[in-house]
Write a protein that holds these residues in place. Structure first.
Motif, PDB file in Angstrom:
ATOM      1  N   ASP A  62      13.622  -3.571  -6.451  1.00 27.71           N
ATOM      2  CA  ASP A  62      12.223  -3.185  -6.546  1.00 27.71           C
ATOM      3  C   ASP A  62      11.391  -4.267  -7.232  1.00 27.71           C
ATOM      4  OD1 ASP A  62      13.122  -0.914  -5.408  1.00 27.71           O
ATOM      5  OD2 ASP A  62      12.648   0.427  -7.075  1.00 27.71           O
ATOM      6  N   VAL A  63      11.934  -4.830  -8.312  1.00 30.55           N
ATOM      7  CA  VAL A  63      11.235  -5.891  -9.041  1.00 30.55           C
ATOM      8  C   VAL A  63      11.123  -7.149  -8.180  1.00 30.55           C
ATOM      9  CG1 VAL A  63      11.294  -7.387 -11.082  1.00 30.55           C
ATOM     10  CG2 VAL A  63      11.982  -4.988 -11.264  1.00 30.55           C
ATOM     11  N   ILE A  64      12.190  -7.487  -7.461  1.00 30.77           N
ATOM     12  CA  ILE A  64      12.184  -8.680  -6.612  1.00 30.77           C
ATOM     13  C   ILE A  64      11.120  -8.560  -5.525  1.00 30.77           C
ATOM     14  CG2 ILE A  64      13.520  -9.987  -4.912  1.00 30.77           C
ATOM     15  CD1 ILE A  64      14.351 -10.552  -7.756  1.00 30.77           C
ATOM     16  N   ILE A  65      11.047  -7.394  -4.874  1.00 30.01           N
ATOM     17  CA  ILE A  65      10.061  -7.186  -3.815  1.00 30.01           C
ATOM     18  C   ILE A  65       8.646  -7.349  -4.364  1.00 30.01           C
ATOM     19  CG2 ILE A  65       9.041  -5.453  -2.276  1.00 30.01           C
ATOM     20  CD1 ILE A  65      11.867  -4.362  -1.820  1.00 30.01           C
ATOM     21  N   SER A  66       8.350  -6.724  -5.502  1.00 27.59           N
ATOM     22  CA  SER A  66       7.016  -6.805  -6.084  1.00 27.59           C
ATOM     23  C   SER A  66       6.675  -8.236  -6.510  1.00 27.59           C
ATOM     24  CB  SER A  66       6.908  -5.858  -7.285  1.00 27.59           C
ATOM     25  OG  SER A  66       7.089  -4.514  -6.900  1.00 27.59           O
ATOM     26  N   LEU A  84       0.827  -1.208   0.000  1.00 29.89           N
ATOM     27  CA  LEU A  84       0.000   0.000   0.000  1.00 29.89           C
ATOM     28  C   LEU A  84       0.862   1.258   0.000  1.00 29.89           C
ATOM     29  CD1 LEU A  84      -2.876  -1.021   2.446  1.00 29.89           C
ATOM     30  CD2 LEU A  84      -2.975  -0.822  -0.036  1.00 29.89           C
ATOM     31  N   LEU A  85       1.981   1.219   0.717  1.00 28.80           N
ATOM     32  CA  LEU A  85       2.914   2.351   0.677  1.00 28.80           C
ATOM     33  C   LEU A  85       3.516   2.509  -0.722  1.00 28.80           C
ATOM     34  CD1 LEU A  85       4.821   1.958   4.077  1.00 28.80           C
ATOM     35  CD2 LEU A  85       3.187   3.751   3.468  1.00 28.80           C
ATOM     36  N   ILE A  86       3.800   1.378  -1.368  1.00 29.45           N
ATOM     37  CA  ILE A  86       4.336   1.430  -2.730  1.00 29.45           C
ATOM     38  C   ILE A  86       3.295   2.036  -3.675  1.00 29.45           C
ATOM     39  CG2 ILE A  86       5.111   0.020  -4.686  1.00 29.45           C
ATOM     40  CD1 ILE A  86       6.315  -1.919  -2.639  1.00 29.45           C
ATOM     41  N   PHE A  87       2.022   1.620  -3.531  1.00 28.34           N
ATOM     42  CA  PHE A  87       0.960   2.197  -4.354  1.00 28.34           C
ATOM     43  C   PHE A  87       0.873   3.710  -4.148  1.00 28.34           C
ATOM     44  CE2 PHE A  87      -1.528  -2.036  -3.847  1.00 28.34           C
ATOM     45  CZ  PHE A  87      -0.661  -2.652  -4.734  1.00 28.34           C
ATOM     46  N   MET A 141      -0.492  -5.666  -7.415  1.00 31.97           N
ATOM     47  CA  MET A 141       0.955  -5.740  -7.580  1.00 31.97           C
ATOM     48  C   MET A 141       1.318  -6.358  -8.928  1.00 31.97           C
ATOM     49  SD  MET A 141       2.410  -4.466  -4.813  1.00 31.97           S
ATOM     50  CE  MET A 141       4.063  -5.132  -4.715  1.00 31.97           C
ATOM     51  N   LEU A 142       0.574  -7.396  -9.333  1.00 30.84           N
ATOM     52  CA  LEU A 142       0.813  -8.037 -10.623  1.00 30.84           C
ATOM     53  C   LEU A 142       0.559  -7.053 -11.759  1.00 30.84           C
ATOM     54  CD1 LEU A 142       1.437 -10.603 -12.237  1.00 30.84           C
ATOM     55  CD2 LEU A 142      -0.996 -11.181 -12.111  1.00 30.84           C
ATOM     56  N   PHE A 143      -0.498  -6.273 -11.640  1.00 31.45           N
ATOM     57  CA  PHE A 143      -0.817  -5.261 -12.655  1.00 31.45           C
ATOM     58  C   PHE A 143       0.312  -4.238 -12.774  1.00 31.45           C
ATOM     59  CE2 PHE A 143      -2.666  -1.082 -13.685  1.00 31.45           C
ATOM     60  CZ  PHE A 143      -3.203  -1.366 -14.942  1.00 31.45           C
ATOM     61  N   ASN A 144       0.828  -3.795 -11.621  1.00 27.83           N
ATOM     62  CA  ASN A 144       1.904  -2.799 -11.634  1.00 27.83           C
ATOM     63  C   ASN A 144       3.190  -3.334 -12.264  1.00 27.83           C
ATOM     64  OD1 ASN A 144       0.201  -1.017 -10.419  1.00 27.83           O
ATOM     65  ND2 ASN A 144       1.259  -0.936  -8.457  1.00 27.83           N
ATOM     66  N   LEU A 145       3.430  -4.641 -12.119  1.00 23.98           N
ATOM     67  CA  LEU A 145       4.630  -5.231 -12.710  1.00 23.98           C
ATOM     68  C   LEU A 145       4.596  -5.183 -14.231  1.00 23.98           C
ATOM     69  CD1 LEU A 145       5.396  -8.396 -10.526  1.00 23.98           C
ATOM     70  CD2 LEU A 145       6.887  -6.429 -10.891  1.00 23.98           C
ATOM     71  N   GLY A 146       3.389  -5.240 -14.799  1.00 19.49           N
ATOM     72  CA  GLY A 146       3.269  -5.274 -16.253  1.00 19.49           C
ATOM     73  C   GLY A 146       2.988  -3.941 -16.903  1.00 19.49           C
TER      74      GLY A 146
END
Length: 304
Positions: free
Chosen positions: A111-115, A42-45, A287-292
């Motif tokens: 960042d990618v690993i965390i997500s 949520l903080l990342i969002f 989170m999956l949506f943000n990765l793509g």
């Protein structure tokens, strides 16, 4: 009420961050999870950098866990012997997680690993919790109550050598099982800013076979010390702990955990699990949506 975060280098709505901390505290009191598994994404969002979100969330979880342990300890709901064994494994796992964090950070991929870890873990845990909650709700509507099956530890746990007695949990198992469980929790705490309770609680129930009455309190006891160690290591290595962000989150979480403990005694367990499963799955899909999705600003990170 805008507040500047010096480490994250951005301004945030202080009231919104306090409310987010309150949500974390409620989850801690209700389910025995640290709440970091929701706080960090949520903080990342919201726009906080993933490294700062993960490091600060693990620090905030410490405050929520303190009040949770005290509340459950008064009801004799903590197995301190089991918690100490898991804590020992967790401290070693924290050091291993710090090494992995620095490795991925030097490669510019943290960042990618965390997500990605959040997508995999939250998706898996949310699906399992949702299925169990659905089965519980359907079973309650049947013609008769299902017979109570005594919970047993996993066969792999039974095969481990050197058994100890954990009286409060009602177990006679090898300490290697909770030691390994604590080790994994320590790694997750460092990489993801979680207390690990969303994995720890199901594992304690279905792998170790612990008594349900002490699972939540023991989970919080372990989370308390692992997040303290994670905070110290992050402060000394990554320097990503934002104390202003942590303070705002703590204001809400300390009050929220007491409300969560009361709600856990009032609400039907199946409904609570179904609600948590829905929240977890929503966060995983986001989170999956943000990765793509292509970010608004393209940049690269190079090691110094």
């Amino acid at each position: 009420m805008d507040v500047y975060l010096p480490i994250a280098n951005l301004s945030v709505n202080g009231l919104l961050i306090v409310l987010l901390g309150g949500l974390t505290g409620i989850l801690s009191g209700m389910f025995g999870v640290g709440g970091g598994f929701l706080t960090t994404p949520l903080l990342i969002f919201y726009g906080v950098p993933p490294t700062v979100a993960a490091a600060s969330a693990s620090t905030q979880v410490t405050g929520a866990s303190v009040t949770g342990v005290l509340a459950h300890g008064r009801r004799r709901g903590v197995d301190y012997h089991m918690g100490a064994v898991m804590m020992a494994g967790g401290l070693v796992g924290t050091l291993a997680g710090a090494a992995l964090f620095q490795l991925f950070q030097s490669l510019g991929q943290i960042d990618v690993i965390i997500s990605a870890l959040y997508v995999v873990l939250l998706g898996s845990i949310g699906a399992m919790m949702g299925r169990e909650a659905w089965q519980g709700l359907r079973g309650g509507k049947g013609e008769g109550a299902r017979p109570v099956v005594r919970r047993r530890h996993h066969p792999l746990v039974a095969a481990l050598p050197m058994r100890w007695r954990f009286y409060r949990s009602g177990l006679y198992i090898s300490p290697l099982a909770p030691l390994l469980l604590g080790f994994v929790t320590g790694i997750l705490t460092m990489l993801m800013g979680v207390g690990g309770g969303f994995i720890l609680v199901p594992a304690m129930l279905y792998i170790l076979g612990m008594s349900a009455g002490v699972v939540v309190g023991t989970s919080l006891f372990n989370i308390l010390f692992i997040t303290i160690a994670s905070t110290i290591v992050h402060s000394l290595t990554t320097k990503a702990v934002d104390i202003v962000l942590v303070a705002l989150l703590l204001v809400g979480s300390v009050a929220g955990v007491q409300a969560g403990a009361r709600l856990a005694q009032m609400a039907r367990p199946e409904l609570l699990r179904a609600a948590l499963a829905g929240i977890v799955l929503l966060v995983a899909f986001r989170m999956l949506f943000n990765l793509g999705v292509r970010p608004d600003e393209i940049f690269t990170v190079q090691p110094l």
